[in-house]
Design an enzyme around this catalytic site. Structure first.
Site, PDB file in Angstrom:
ATOM      1  N   SER A   1       0.841  -1.203   0.000  1.00 38.86           N
ATOM      2  CA  SER A   1       0.000   0.000   0.000  1.00 38.86           C
ATOM      3  C   SER A   1       0.874   1.251   0.000  1.00 38.86           C
ATOM      4  O   SER A   1       2.100   1.178   0.018  1.00 38.86           O
ATOM      5  CB  SER A   1      -0.822  -0.016   1.292  1.00 38.86           C
ATOM      6  N   GLY A   2       0.201   2.414   0.029  1.00 39.85           N
ATOM      7  CA  GLY A   2       0.942   3.660   0.221  1.00 39.85           C
ATOM      8  C   GLY A   2       1.649   3.670   1.566  1.00 39.85           C
ATOM      9  O   GLY A   2       2.814   4.085   1.666  1.00 39.85           O
ATOM     10  N   HIS A   3       0.938   3.204   2.585  1.00 40.02           N
ATOM     11  CA  HIS A   3       1.558   3.086   3.914  1.00 40.02           C
ATOM     12  C   HIS A   3       2.790   2.177   3.834  1.00 40.02           C
ATOM     13  O   HIS A   3       3.832   2.459   4.422  1.00 40.02           O
ATOM     14  CB  HIS A   3       0.530   2.531   4.899  1.00 40.02           C
TER      15      HIS A   3
ATOM     16  N   ASP B   1       1.386  -9.178  -1.125  1.00 46.04           N
ATOM     17  CA  ASP B   1       0.039  -8.630  -0.913  1.00 46.04           C
ATOM     18  C   ASP B   1      -0.992  -9.606  -1.462  1.00 46.04           C
ATOM     19  O   ASP B   1      -0.799 -10.156  -2.546  1.00 46.04           O
ATOM     20  CB  ASP B   1      -0.090  -7.275  -1.622  1.00 46.04           C
TER      21      ASP B   1
ATOM     22  N   GLY C   1      -2.857  -0.416   7.090  1.00 41.33           N
ATOM     23  CA  GLY C   1      -3.297   0.658   7.971  1.00 41.33           C
ATOM     24  C   GLY C   1      -4.445   0.275   8.892  1.00 41.33           C
ATOM     25  O   GLY C   1      -4.519   0.762  10.024  1.00 41.33           O
TER      26      GLY C   1
ATOM     27  N   HIS D   1       6.120  11.622  27.604  1.00 41.91           N
ATOM     28  CA  HIS D   1       6.574  10.757  28.697  1.00 41.91           C
ATOM     29  C   HIS D   1       5.415  10.007  29.355  1.00 41.91           C
ATOM     30  O   HIS D   1       4.306  10.522  29.502  1.00 41.91           O
ATOM     31  CB  HIS D   1       7.297  11.589  29.764  1.00 41.91           C
TER      32      HIS D   1
ATOM     33  N   HIS E   1      -2.879   3.203  16.020  1.00 40.16           N
ATOM     34  CA  HIS E   1      -2.303   4.042  14.966  1.00 40.16           C
ATOM     35  C   HIS E   1      -2.397   5.501  15.392  1.00 40.16           C
ATOM     36  O   HIS E   1      -3.495   6.038  15.551  1.00 40.16           O
ATOM     37  CB  HIS E   1      -3.058   3.822  13.648  1.00 40.16           C
TER      38      HIS E   1
HETATM   39  C1  LIG Z   1     -13.535  10.843  12.675  1.00 42.65           C
HETATM   40  C2  LIG Z   1     -13.670  10.121  11.357  1.00 42.65           C
HETATM   41  C3  LIG Z   1     -13.091   8.696  11.488  1.00 42.65           C
HETATM   42  C4  LIG Z   1     -15.160  10.028  11.067  1.00 42.65           C
HETATM   43  O1  LIG Z   1     -15.340   9.438   9.827  1.00 42.65           O
HETATM   44  P1  LIG Z   1     -16.849   9.063   9.374  1.00 42.65           P
HETATM   45  O2  LIG Z   1     -17.428   8.100  10.354  1.00 42.65           O
HETATM   46  O3  LIG Z   1     -16.762   8.629   7.943  1.00 42.65           O
HETATM   47  O4  LIG Z   1     -17.637  10.389   9.580  1.00 42.65           O
HETATM   48  P2  LIG Z   1     -18.255  11.411   8.485  1.00 42.65           P
HETATM   49  O5  LIG Z   1     -17.209  11.879   7.536  1.00 42.65           O
HETATM   50  O6  LIG Z   1     -19.486  10.773   7.921  1.00 42.65           O
HETATM   51  O7  LIG Z   1     -18.673  12.638   9.403  1.00 42.65           O
HETATM   52  C5  LIG Z   1     -19.686  12.543  10.395  1.00 42.65           C
HETATM   53  C6  LIG Z   1     -19.834  13.871  11.069  1.00 42.65           C
HETATM   54  O8  LIG Z   1     -18.659  14.136  11.845  1.00 42.65           O
HETATM   55  C7  LIG Z   1     -18.023  15.340  11.406  1.00 42.65           C
HETATM   56  N1  LIG Z   1     -16.580  15.107  11.438  1.00 42.65           N
HETATM   57  C8  LIG Z   1     -15.934  14.076  10.861  1.00 42.65           C
HETATM   58  N2  LIG Z   1     -14.617  14.154  11.117  1.00 42.65           N
HETATM   59  C9  LIG Z   1     -14.445  15.269  11.857  1.00 42.65           C
HETATM   60  C10 LIG Z   1     -13.304  15.857  12.436  1.00 42.65           C
HETATM   61  N3  LIG Z   1     -12.074  15.317  12.276  1.00 42.65           N
HETATM   62  N4  LIG Z   1     -13.462  16.981  13.155  1.00 42.65           N
HETATM   63  C11 LIG Z   1     -14.700  17.517  13.306  1.00 42.65           C
HETATM   64  N5  LIG Z   1     -15.837  16.992  12.790  1.00 42.65           N
HETATM   65  C12 LIG Z   1     -15.694  15.876  12.069  1.00 42.65           C
HETATM   66  C13 LIG Z   1     -18.541  15.577   9.995  1.00 42.65           C
HETATM   67  O9  LIG Z   1     -18.496  16.928   9.654  1.00 42.65           O
HETATM   68  C14 LIG Z   1     -19.940  15.041  10.117  1.00 42.65           C
HETATM   69  O10 LIG Z   1     -20.727  16.007  10.755  1.00 42.65           O
HETATM   70  P3  LIG Z   1     -22.291  16.223  10.364  1.00 42.65           P
HETATM   71  O11 LIG Z   1     -22.962  14.904  10.688  1.00 42.65           O
HETATM   72  O12 LIG Z   1     -22.731  17.344  11.261  1.00 42.65           O
HETATM   73  O13 LIG Z   1     -22.306  16.515   8.909  1.00 42.65           O
HETATM   74  C15 LIG Z   1     -12.913  10.833  10.194  1.00 42.65           C
HETATM   75  O14 LIG Z   1     -13.584  11.995   9.778  1.00 42.65           O
HETATM   76  C16 LIG Z   1     -11.495  11.241  10.561  1.00 42.65           C
HETATM   77  O15 LIG Z   1     -11.211  12.317  11.089  1.00 42.65           O
HETATM   78  N6  LIG Z   1     -10.537  10.322  10.276  1.00 42.65           N
HETATM   79  C17 LIG Z   1      -9.124  10.524  10.532  1.00 42.65           C
HETATM   80  C18 LIG Z   1      -8.401  10.690   9.197  1.00 42.65           C
HETATM   81  C19 LIG Z   1      -6.908  10.717   9.378  1.00 42.65           C
HETATM   82  O16 LIG Z   1      -6.395  11.321  10.288  1.00 42.65           O
HETATM   83  N7  LIG Z   1      -6.211  10.039   8.491  1.00 42.65           N
HETATM   84  C20 LIG Z   1      -4.769   9.925   8.614  1.00 42.65           C
HETATM   85  C21 LIG Z   1      -4.317   8.605   8.063  1.00 42.65           C
HETATM   86  S1  LIG Z   1      -2.560   8.478   8.062  1.00 42.65           S
END
Ligand SMILES: CC(C)(COP(=O)(O)OP(=O)(O)OC[C@H]1O[C@@H](n2cnc3c(N)ncnc32)[C@H](O)[C@@H]1OP(=O)(O)O)[C@@H](O)C(=O)NCCC(=O)NCCS
Length: 208
Positions: free
Chosen positions: A9-11, A31, A67, A134, A143
């Site tokens: 993957s990319g990861h 994979d 991931g 710490h 993760h």
């Molecule tokens: C939290 C998370 C897992 C939720 O994903 P999801 O279940 O698909 O949720 P949705 O995208 O459908 O969003 C649901 C609601 O939460 C809100 N929301 C989602 N992520 C948010 C965040 N990080 N901060 C604030 N609000 C957030 C959306 O705006 C939405 O609000 P609404 O219902 O009022 O419209 C995802 O948004 C997230 O932040 N993932 C982390 C991504 C990341 O860091 N990746 C790095 C990989 S190396």
């Protein structure tokens, strides 16, 4: 030193880079999801997990680069049960206290900092620039996404996912399989299995 990586993957590419910049002279991917894949960026893909098992003696170590926390957990356990040498990969620019502990199969990426007496569980990912202060304790197969910050004494359970740029206040407890949205600021404990988002972080779908 030859490293086999399960997960093209990319990861996986980031794991391969960290590996070749540290102790490993050669990296080969395996994979199961894309049977016809022969390359992952500049690296060769030599088959799936069946081929990995048959070629295992040609490698000095193996690591899972997937991931998804649950899938990574399952695949690492399979490799260990088959007797393969599961290793950790640490980018040379990561700063890790000599008094911190890193579990088998963990990856620590560029610029990450893990401070004194912190513990990172087996199979966990401490992604680019993440800070584990710490006395933190991170459970297995968690993760910590890029630039996330865990202040001193945070306790995270197994298979926790902290999104990119999120910050966790000191001494907060995150239960097993908690997810923290990117950019969130977590001020209070989060029960197992819950997702929190926002500043300050609230339970997703909660009216409170
Ligand atoms: C939290 C998370 C897992 C939720 O994903 P999801 O279940 O698909 O949720 P949705 O995208 O459908 O969003 C649901 C609601 O939460 C809100 N929301 C989602 N992520 C948010 C965040 N990080 N901060 C604030 N609000 C957030 C959306 O705006 C939405 O609000 P609404 O219902 O009022 O419209 C995802 O948004 C997230 O932040 N993932 C982390 C991504 C990341 O860091 N990746 C790095 C990989 S190396």
């Amino acid at each position: 030193m030859r490293l086999a990586i399960l997960g093209a993957s990319g990861h996986g590419k980031v794991v391969a880079d960290a590996a070749t910049l540290s102790d490993w002279s050669e990296v080969v991917f395996f994979d199961d999801a894309w049977p016809n894949l022969t390359q992952n960026g500049p690296w060769r893909v030599a088959g799936g997990s069946r081929e990995l098992m048959t070629q295992a003696t040609q490698f000095d170590g193996v690591i899972v680069a997937i991931g998804n926390n649950r899938v990574r957990n399952a695949r690492q356990r399979e490799l260990k049960d088959a007797g393969l040498n599961v290793v950790s990969v640490i980018h040379p620019s990561a700063v890790i206290s000599p008094h911190a502990s890193i579990g088998v199969g963990a990856v620590i990426f560029a610029g990450a900092v893990i401070n004194a007496c912190a513990r990172v569980g087996a199979g966990s990912i401490v992604n680019t620039g993440a800070v584990v202060e710490h006395d933190c304790s991170i459970g297995e197969y968690s993760h910590l996404s890029p630039n996330s910050v865990l202040a001193g004494g945070v306790s995270a359970g197994r298979m926790v996912w902290v999104g990119a740029g999120a910050s966790i206040k000191q001494l907060v407890v995150l239960g097993d399989e908690v997810s923290v949205g990117m950019g969130s600021v977590v001020l209070n404990d989060v029960p197992a299995g819950q997702t929190v988002v926002g500043v300050p972080a609230r339970l997703l779908n909660s009216q409170n």
